[in-house]
Design an enzyme around this catalytic site. Sequence first.
Site, PDB file in Angstrom:
ATOM      1  N   SER A   1       1.014  -1.082   0.111  1.00  9.23           N
ATOM      2  CA  SER A   1      -0.100  -0.158  -0.034  1.00  9.23           C
ATOM      3  C   SER A   1       1.026   1.292   0.227  1.00  9.23           C
ATOM      4  O   SER A   1       1.864   1.294   0.834  1.00  9.23           O
ATOM      5  CB  SER A   1      -1.039   0.006   1.052  1.00  9.23           C
ATOM      6  OG  SER A   1      -2.117   0.856   0.975  1.00  9.23           O
ATOM      7  N   GLU A   2       0.826   2.141  -0.869  1.00  5.02           N
ATOM      8  CA  GLU A   2       1.581   3.093  -1.149  1.00  5.02           C
ATOM      9  C   GLU A   2       1.733   4.262  -0.020  1.00  5.02           C
ATOM     10  O   GLU A   2       2.672   4.995  -0.214  1.00  5.02           O
ATOM     11  CB  GLU A   2       1.465   3.903  -2.446  1.00  5.02           C
ATOM     12  CG  GLU A   2      -0.051   4.623  -2.617  1.00  5.02           C
ATOM     13  CD  GLU A   2      -1.066   3.873  -3.127  1.00  5.02           C
ATOM     14  OE1 GLU A   2      -1.184   2.733  -2.991  1.00  5.02           O
ATOM     15  OE2 GLU A   2      -2.270   4.563  -3.740  1.00  5.02           O
ATOM     16  N   ASN A   3       0.957   4.205   1.015  1.00  3.07           N
ATOM     17  CA  ASN A   3       1.294   5.148   1.949  1.00  3.07           C
ATOM     18  C   ASN A   3       2.464   4.523   2.816  1.00  3.07           C
ATOM     19  O   ASN A   3       2.842   4.991   3.833  1.00  3.07           O
ATOM     20  CB  ASN A   3       0.068   5.279   2.784  1.00  3.07           C
ATOM     21  CG  ASN A   3      -0.610   3.975   3.417  1.00  3.07           C
ATOM     22  OD1 ASN A   3      -0.718   3.061   2.790  1.00  3.07           O
ATOM     23  ND2 ASN A   3      -1.070   3.859   4.726  1.00  3.07           N
TER      24      ASN A   3
END
Lengths: 232, 217
Positions: free
Chosen positions: B45-47
């Site tokens: 997840s890119e966070n």
Amino acid sequence: MNKIFNNADEAIAGIKDDMTLMLGGFGLCGIPENSIAALVNKGVTGLTCISNNAGVDDFGLGLLLQKRQIKKMISSYVGENDEFERQMLSGELEVDLIPQGSLAARCQAGGAGVPAFFTPAGYGTEVAVGKEVRYFDGKPHILESALTADFAIVKAWKGDRFGNLIFKGTARNFNPVMAMAGKITIAEVEEMVEPGELDPNFIHLPGVFVQRIFQGVNYEKRIEQRTVREKV
Amino acid sequence: MLDKTGIAKRIAQELQDGWYVNLGIGIPTLIANYVPDGLNVVFQSENGILGMGAFPIEGEEDADLINAGKQTITALPGAAIFDSAVSFAMIRGKHIQLTVLGAMEVSDSGDIANWKIPGKMVKGMGGAMDLVASSDNIIVAMMHTNRKGHSKLLKQCSLPLTGVKCVKKIVTNLAVLDVTDQGFRLLERAPGVSVEDIQAATEGRLVVEGDIPEMKI
């Protein structure tokens, strides 16, 4: 060395109207709650805020938007804030939307002394308008410039008086790269510890990037999308 | 015709053992529930997390552990957490083998639009522009037509672009298609959907060669 300030009000001293601020966090996760509240109290206006998101209507940066303290936002995603969308579509708020990875890289570049870099993100889109295009390995890239801020404000889990920080979970997000890019960086922490308590091998952000640190209070840590599964 | 769950199930069949995969918000998020048995797939997840697990059980939500959709999640054994710059370094550096995301429009040359409707809706691109510009393997998960019944598979996107010539495959409620130099190529039909139904719902160039099999879900 002692970078400790007593509270948010003291730590944000020197933040004036029309300054550029970076604020860490992704959604409401890892946002500097205490400092945002202090900025609302202080009433500074005309701010340019660089932050991945703009909070929600009644929390995070949404609190500064409500009071019209923000002139311009530089963000990647603002979908959770109706007041933001209203101010933007009516032209009251200036908005620069940029790809999330470019935002992170631009902050990191600003803190690392790299004035600009080429990235494939945004080529052929509105984001590329007016930007230099260059091909590397046959693929188009656009030139993105570094970002810095008068003040960067970040939130960490633990820190010491040298400014060394560690973060918890995905609350890390933009906090380390923004901390690098502030002319003055303010870190608020959930827990202030004595120097030596943080293992030097596991420091996420070395204290050299932090000028002011304080222990925050009363963290709400609001969850934006509480999502659970059934216990089986 | 498939529902959103069906689309997710069909895309899950594309997963391969050992892949690192980024799932966008909406239909793509559902794919994590249908990973075929025996496959080891790591979700990014890119966070800032690799090794994203299921949603927490009630009472164990952690405000400091969320996905890019701001939903509470859990971290699996072997997970790793990192900052946003490192997260997009692994995306831009092509260390992620598959990106699945939603779209408002896709063109028959592989352009995608999913972040802005001028004058109406401006949410921002988030990480989508970085993802589509860098990933070699991009699957779009979406409904074939919009709420007004208009095709979302177009000759040219009418909305501001997220990326150009990047989409490789599209899975909709009606069909599986890939993007070729000749336009969309029909690979599979959804159960109960005819080639004619798909042709009628596709505005962009559509290549239909031979018998088109029905999807196996």
